[in-house]
Write an enzyme that holds these catalytic residues in place. Structure first.
Site, PDB file in Angstrom:
ATOM      1  CE  LYS A  26      65.146  23.731  20.564  1.00  0.00           C
ATOM      2  NZ  LYS A  26      66.220  23.675  19.867  1.00  0.00           N
ATOM      3  CB  SER A  38      66.776  23.986  16.716  1.00  0.00           C
ATOM      4  OG  SER A  38      67.520  23.184  17.746  1.00  0.00           O
ATOM      5  CB  SER A  46      70.510  23.970  18.521  1.00  0.00           C
ATOM      6  OG  SER A  46      69.970  23.666  17.316  1.00  0.00           O
TER       7      SER A  46
END
Ligand code: GLN
Length: 482
Positions: A79, A154, A178
């Site tokens: 990420k 997210s 997330s």
């Protein structure tokens, strides 16, 4: 593609047995990403040179017949909120659009030390603020199961990359859900470890007391393998815990018979989609059939969790994001003529709408006149929420709930209504606020084929039990899904 949708264990075995090479694998994955990602948009940056150099190191060891480390040759994605030396790291924001970090985050360094190969960096909501990946400055990610829907957020890129076979495993971050919520939306496994279990060194801070790094994988076993690699004390993060890291693969081999599993009534109320409810209840019944003891419980402060989270998270974000001023990192407005104007314009042009909303909310909550009414009150409620869990864990070994109230929603469905978006986090923010570990594991699908996730929460540092229950859910779901 030699290994369609492989697991960590299968990849490592193929390399150790010389059925393939890490170099061939990396090339195949990068090719697949280039061919298929334009439709999904999970990736923001590929690091081909770095990946090939690492693959060569793994192949040389394999060729010499050396014992290979646990992630030898496993292609992973990161990420884009974890810094990577020499590889652009944006946090999904325009303000870091040109930021090339000078060091690696500890989690990434540990993955590579264990032989993993970083393919590239994954799309996410700006500074990890969001539940749908629509807040990325680089455009949304699409859910591989239905491209008109969001992948969750997210860590939407991290979940979509695993779900579509563009990486064997990925790292995400979880501040309010997330990792778990996108795992649920994309039909993969997402594990949020206990706060302090995994070093946050090199994780771009959103809300420091809530931020966690964890794995997204195809299987529970892969999550167990990955967690063991990234967990453990790190002198670079004083909040990382000096607690022994067990062999989680041994934990998942244990049956769930006799384990007490709490089912909190507050997680099955208004707003829970009927298909999600049915699927989660069926999975709980299958756990009972395997000998787990199901115990109805109450976590009475749950209704206050979302407002508490959005006061504390925005307050911490407003402080953490003060560092982006056009001087030290990333974007600097070319329009400015004075120092104050440079700060103002760089932040105005560099941050997106949701990030600005949160900086304003958090600054307000921390202001002298309102601190007691909002921030201090939220901290007190956070303690009550944590006590709910302490009380429950005196009676039960783990807690099982839906991960999210609905399956993946449509792109654009909630973008005009931030409050509706915040409510998507209702079942996940509690775990972050209490600092306990949690996992989302696929437990079924809707009639239209959208994945549904079941969440398991455990005691502090008891990821072993969380993974063990998840393994039982995965086994029983495989039986019904065939
Ligand atoms: N959806 C939550 C938020 O927008 C959680 C985000 C996260 O866990 N990083 O803050």
């Amino acid at each position: 593609m030699e290994l369609p949708h492989p697991t960590i264990a299968a990849t490592r075995a193929a390399i150790a047995e010389r059925r393939t090479t890490a170099t061939r694998l990396v090339e195949a994955f990068h090719q697949k990403i280039k061919a298929e990602d334009p439709e999904i948009h999970a990736w923001l940056t590929l690091c081909e040179e770095r990946a090939l150099a690492q693959a060569q190191r793994v192949d040389e060891r394999a060729a010499r017949g050396e014992a290979l480390p646990p992630l030898a040759g496993v292609p992973v994605g990161i990420k884009d909120v974890m810094v990577t030396k020499g590889v652009r790291t944006t946090a999904g924001s325009k303000i870091l659009g040109n930021f090339v970090p000078p060091y690696d985050s500890t989690a990434v360094a540990r993955l590579e030390a264990a032989g993993a190969i970083v393919l590239g960096k994954l799309n996410c909501d700006e500074f990890a603020m969001g539940s749908s990946n629509e807040n990325s400055a680089y455009g949304p990610v699409r859910n591989p199961h239905d491209k008109s829907r969001v992948p969750g957020g997210s860590s939407g890129g991290s979940a979509a990359a695993v779900a579509s076979g563009m990486a064997v495993a990925t790292l995400g971050s979880d501040t309010g859900g997330s990792i778990r919520q996108p795992a649920s939306f994309c039909g993969v496994v997402g594990l949020m470890p206990t706060y302090g279990r995994v070093s946050r060194y090199g994780l771009i801070a959103f809300a420091s007391s809530l931020d966690h790094i964890g794995p997204l994988t195809r299987t529970v076993r892969d999550a167990a393998i990955l967690l063991r690699v990234i967990a453990g004390r790190d002198p670079m993060d004083s909040t990382s815990a000096d607690v022994p890291v067990p062999d989680y693969e041994l934990e998942i081999a244990k049956p769930v018979k006799g384990l007490k599993l709490g089912v909190p009534k507050e997680y099955f109320g208004e707003g829970l989609d009927q298909e999600v409810r049915a699927s989660v209840e069926a999975a709980i019944a299958r756990l009972a059939a395997q000998g787990a003891v199901i115990v109805p419980i109450s976590l009475p402060h749950t209704p206050y969790a979302v407002p508490t989270y959005y006061v504390i998270a925005t307050a911490e974000a407003s402080a953490n994001l003060a560092r982006y001023d056009g001087v030290r990192y990333g974007y600097r407005s070319p329009q400015a003529h004075t120092l104050a104007e440079m700060y103002r314009r760089s932040r105005d042009e560099g941050f997106g709408a949701e990030v600005k909303r949160r900086i304003m909310l958090g600054t307000y909550a921390l202001s002298a006149g309102y601190y007691d009414a909002y921030y201090l009150k939220a901290q007190k409620v956070r303690t009550l929420l944590a006590r709910d869990f302490e009380t429950a864990f005196q009676k039960v070994d783990a807690i099982v709930t839906p991960t999210a109230p609905t399956p993946a929603f449509k792109i654009g469905e909630k973008t005009d209504d931030p409050l509706a978006m915040y409510l998507a986090d209702i079942y996940t923010v509690t775990g972050d606020l209490a600092g306990v570990p949690g996992i989302s594991v696929p437990c079924g699908t809707t009639r239209s084929g959208l994945p549904i996730g079941l969440q398991i929460l455990g005691r502090h540092f008891d990821e072993g039990t969380v993974l063990r229950v998840a393994q039982a859910v995965e086994d029983s779901a495989n039986n019904i899904l065939g």
